[in-house]
Scaffold this motif. Structure first.
Motif, PDB file in Angstrom:
ATOM      1  N   LEU A 168       0.500  -1.156   0.024  1.00 28.52           N
ATOM      2  CA  LEU A 168       0.106   0.034  -0.001  1.00 28.52           C
ATOM      3  C   LEU A 168       0.947   1.202   0.082  1.00 28.52           C
ATOM      4  O   LEU A 168       0.703   2.127  -0.537  1.00 28.52           O
ATOM      5  CB  LEU A 168      -1.011  -0.085   1.619  1.00 28.52           C
ATOM      6  CG  LEU A 168      -1.891  -1.147   1.445  1.00 28.52           C
ATOM      7  CD1 LEU A 168      -3.004  -0.949   2.397  1.00 28.52           C
ATOM      8  CD2 LEU A 168      -2.820  -0.527  -0.406  1.00 28.52           C
ATOM      9  N   SER A 169       1.997   0.986   0.714  1.00 30.89           N
ATOM     10  CA  SER A 169       2.728   2.267   0.660  1.00 30.89           C
ATOM     11  C   SER A 169       3.664   2.448  -0.376  1.00 30.89           C
ATOM     12  O   SER A 169       3.715   3.770  -0.817  1.00 30.89           O
ATOM     13  CB  SER A 169       3.645   2.052   2.117  1.00 30.89           C
ATOM     14  OG  SER A 169       3.278   2.374   3.241  1.00 30.89           O
ATOM     15  N   PHE A 172       0.970   3.942  -3.021  1.00 27.42           N
ATOM     16  CA  PHE A 172       0.139   5.344  -2.077  1.00 27.42           C
ATOM     17  C   PHE A 172       1.558   6.250  -2.643  1.00 27.42           C
ATOM     18  O   PHE A 172       0.924   7.162  -3.379  1.00 27.42           O
ATOM     19  CB  PHE A 172       0.634   4.959  -1.296  1.00 27.42           C
ATOM     20  CG  PHE A 172       0.508   7.461  -0.638  1.00 27.42           C
ATOM     21  CD1 PHE A 172      -0.350   8.192  -0.631  1.00 27.42           C
ATOM     22  CD2 PHE A 172       1.438   7.764   0.289  1.00 27.42           C
ATOM     23  CE1 PHE A 172      -0.733   9.014  -0.062  1.00 27.42           C
ATOM     24  CE2 PHE A 172       1.415   8.843   0.054  1.00 27.42           C
ATOM     25  CZ  PHE A 172       0.304   9.654   0.183  1.00 27.42           C
ATOM     26  N   ARG A 173       3.361   5.373  -2.247  1.00 24.86           N
ATOM     27  CA  ARG A 173       4.031   6.850  -3.486  1.00 24.86           C
ATOM     28  C   ARG A 173       4.389   6.718  -4.654  1.00 24.86           C
ATOM     29  O   ARG A 173       5.096   8.249  -5.263  1.00 24.86           O
ATOM     30  CB  ARG A 173       5.109   6.145  -2.348  1.00 24.86           C
ATOM     31  CG  ARG A 173       5.352   6.260  -0.949  1.00 24.86           C
ATOM     32  CD  ARG A 173       6.928   6.012   0.106  1.00 24.86           C
ATOM     33  NE  ARG A 173       8.033   6.434  -0.146  1.00 24.86           N
ATOM     34  CZ  ARG A 173       8.410   7.224   0.146  1.00 24.86           C
ATOM     35  NH1 ARG A 173       7.264   7.873   1.441  1.00 24.86           N
ATOM     36  NH2 ARG A 173       9.295   8.269  -0.501  1.00 24.86           N
ATOM     37  N   SER A 212      -6.996   8.061   1.248  1.00 23.23           N
ATOM     38  CA  SER A 212      -5.716   8.712   0.863  1.00 23.23           C
ATOM     39  C   SER A 212      -4.341   9.350  -0.602  1.00 23.23           C
ATOM     40  O   SER A 212      -4.031  10.133   0.324  1.00 23.23           O
ATOM     41  CB  SER A 212      -3.751   7.585   1.405  1.00 23.23           C
ATOM     42  OG  SER A 212      -3.853   6.764   0.170  1.00 23.23           O
TER      43      SER A 212
ATOM     44  N   SER B 190      -5.781  10.364   6.540  1.00 24.74           N
ATOM     45  CA  SER B 190      -5.393   9.791   5.505  1.00 24.74           C
ATOM     46  C   SER B 190      -4.213   9.150   5.415  1.00 24.74           C
ATOM     47  O   SER B 190      -3.709   8.047   4.739  1.00 24.74           O
ATOM     48  CB  SER B 190      -5.705  10.087   4.289  1.00 24.74           C
ATOM     49  OG  SER B 190      -5.231  12.013   4.226  1.00 24.74           O
ATOM     50  N   THR B 191      -3.487  10.299   6.276  1.00 23.63           N
ATOM     51  CA  THR B 191      -1.390   9.495   5.608  1.00 23.63           C
ATOM     52  C   THR B 191      -0.779  10.718   7.089  1.00 23.63           C
ATOM     53  O   THR B 191      -1.267  11.031   8.113  1.00 23.63           O
ATOM     54  CB  THR B 191      -0.904  10.477   4.436  1.00 23.63           C
ATOM     55  OG1 THR B 191      -1.240  12.375   4.732  1.00 23.63           O
ATOM     56  CG2 THR B 191      -1.994  10.439   2.968  1.00 23.63           C
ATOM     57  N   LEU B 199       3.066   8.371   4.467  1.00 22.96           N
ATOM     58  CA  LEU B 199       2.593   7.143   3.879  1.00 22.96           C
ATOM     59  C   LEU B 199       1.267   7.044   4.466  1.00 22.96           C
ATOM     60  O   LEU B 199       1.093   7.975   5.110  1.00 22.96           O
ATOM     61  CB  LEU B 199       3.541   6.662   4.881  1.00 22.96           C
ATOM     62  CG  LEU B 199       4.923   5.432   4.945  1.00 22.96           C
ATOM     63  CD1 LEU B 199       5.915   5.357   6.050  1.00 22.96           C
ATOM     64  CD2 LEU B 199       5.095   5.163   3.404  1.00 22.96           C
ATOM     65  N   PRO B 200       0.608   6.266   4.310  1.00 25.94           N
ATOM     66  CA  PRO B 200      -1.046   6.201   4.209  1.00 25.94           C
ATOM     67  C   PRO B 200      -0.954   5.698   6.154  1.00 25.94           C
ATOM     68  O   PRO B 200      -0.849   5.464   6.678  1.00 25.94           O
ATOM     69  CB  PRO B 200      -1.432   4.235   3.759  1.00 25.94           C
ATOM     70  CG  PRO B 200      -0.037   3.999   3.055  1.00 25.94           C
ATOM     71  CD  PRO B 200       1.179   4.474   3.495  1.00 25.94           C
ATOM     72  N   SER B 204      -7.119   4.947   5.820  1.00 25.40           N
ATOM     73  CA  SER B 204      -6.616   4.308   5.865  1.00 25.40           C
ATOM     74  C   SER B 204      -6.606   3.211   5.340  1.00 25.40           C
ATOM     75  O   SER B 204      -6.882   2.143   4.808  1.00 25.40           O
ATOM     76  CB  SER B 204      -5.458   4.771   4.489  1.00 25.40           C
ATOM     77  OG  SER B 204      -5.509   6.319   3.970  1.00 25.40           O
TER      78      SER B 204
END
Lengths: 306, 306
Positions: A168-169, A172-173, A212, B190-191, B199-200, B204
């Motif tokens: 997920l990270s 997301f990034r 996010s 959210s982050t 990061l989430p 999230s």
């Protein structure tokens, strides 16, 4: 908005009329033909009868955890006749989209949250990917300094029962820090019907990223109800939408997919949608053309005259 | 809606006026005092100056991964003076809510998606829990037939960097199949700003449940901006809201929390919120009373007269 036609099990004439009107029969699978590894009563017979009547059969599934050849094995294991070229999954639709519409450059990769089947479909379209089933990303260890990968050009999310914070990270990034990275999902189903009841679906695996990233980073989902899925089918099969019927258990995917594509729609009540969704205090805005309790009811069409 | 007062670094009179108006200074931590393990320039000096001026200091964090005693160790490690009774985390607020408001019966347990700190806060309130750091639920193996646990009376979700499909599936099933099970979250950020970027956040981790359960199953979040958090502080500290200022980096948690509680609010721009959130094309509806680039700017208040 007109009401649905209710088909009453046993009313052979009503089912025979359906048989006359439609040449191509598109089926959702989970919740229509089976629950997990348990067949829905009568499903194999109905498919056999349709084949005996020379109908075209297409399986249209949002299940992106299996490739088409692996999905065929599921049919084989349950004793249902099916052919790989009759099977269309959201993993395949996503791979087609990436190669044909997005035209991802060959030096770019897809970051995958998803399972082996999704990777196989990408591979079959010649698309490079990272993440997915790579053991390095399948860990519960905290992601300490994530090395961002500038070769990633798209993030693709599907159902992944090994989802974790590292995946997920990373996803997301990629999406947050690089606006050029495409944000794709196989489908947005909130749940799916397993043999032991509902479990979170691909849309729920996707939800942390949607939340996010916020509304400025919308996702493109390729499975039902997206017309992209129908376009993937059209590229391989000739069919007349006016003589095609889509059969499913979910109003916001299967039935909306059929309606968006100009197909007739038949809802079965063996999966997600219930009578309350049609006639309860907050009925769904999506109204199927036909409703029948179970796919097994279609056994009433009977065998073709010899 | 009135505009924020902009404090200009170096304008000692403006910061001195702030010092006169407020006796209790509430601080968010991540993004205000530090980024991960990196102090924000001047933060320790500002806290020392406020203490020298006999101001009350309270740390109000949505970080639910650490208990209050463990959070104090973080202050110690960074060389910042802090006392356990000055620290209020969303894990603590959640535990207080479960024991004092929800009054969860003693024979019922909380199913936890979260880390050790959250478990410690539940333990300190005498609340039984399952899930969390239990090795049985910290696995990437697919959850095959989940044995539902009828002793679960609430699901509590916080940031969990070991989140996985087993935990999400168990939490989903508790909430979906038993309407009596309470749905709680430490916070919905959210982050979060790590030392290496965003990061989430907890919101999230919560998102798959919010999405799969749908709007008929709303979550109660206990951290900022919820007034529950302020109630947890009020139960332990005397303060006059009219002479209290909340300092944070996030408009939709810190600043909304201050406004909902009738506190003054000061936004710093070292964390989540940026100048664009205030004056860009889509400005936030939440307007802080004061804005200063960084907490370090408050060094301008100087030492008290001897």
């Amino acid at each position: 908005m007109s009401a649905s036609t209710r088909l009453s099990p046993g009313d052979s004439a009503a089912y025979a009329a359906l048989l006359d009107k439609y040449d191509t029969w598109m089926f959702d699978c989970d919740g229509v033909l089976w629950h997990g590894d348990r067949l829905i009563d009568g499903a194999p017979e109905v498919l056999e009868l349709l084949r005996a009547h020379k109908k075209s059969i297409i399986f249209v599934t949002n299940n992106a955890t299996k490739s088409r050849p692996n999905y065929k094995k599921k049919f084989d294991g349950l004793g249902i006749e099916a052919h790989v070229d009759e099977i269309f999954g959201s993993a395949y639709a996503a791979a087609i989209y990436i190669s044909s519409v997005l035209k991802l450059p060959k030096d770019k990769k897809v970051y995958v949250i998803g399972m082996g089947g999704l990777e196989e479909e990408l591979k079959s379209e010649g698309i490079s990917y990272v993440g997915g089933t790579d053991p390095a990303d399948n860990t519960l260890a905290s992601p300490t300094p994530i090395a961002d990968d500038p070769t990633v050009g798209a993030v693709l999310v599907g159902l992944d029962t090994s989802v974790n914070y590292t995946k997920l990270s990373k996803a997301f990034r990629h999406l947050y820090y690089d606006p050029s990275v495409a944000f794709l999902a196989t489908n947005t189903d909130s749940t799916y019907p397993s043999a032991n009841g509902l479990l979170p679906g691909a849309g729920s695996i996707l939800a942390p990223l949607v939340y996010s990233l916020g509304p400025s980073r919308p996702v493109t989902a390729l499975g039902k109800p997206s017309v992209r899925m129908l376009e993937a089918i059209k590229a391989k099969h000739d069919f007349d939408p006016a003589r095609t019927i889509m059969i499913g258990d979910r109003l916001n995917t299967d039935i909306e997919f059929g309606k968006a594509g100009g197909l007739a729609t038949l809802l079965v009540l063996t999966g997600i949608a219930s009578e309350a969704d049609l006639t309860g205090p907050n009925p769904s805005p999506t109204v199927p053309d036909y409703v029948t309790p179970s796919i097994g009811d279609l056994r009433a069409i009977g065998k073709p005259a010899a």
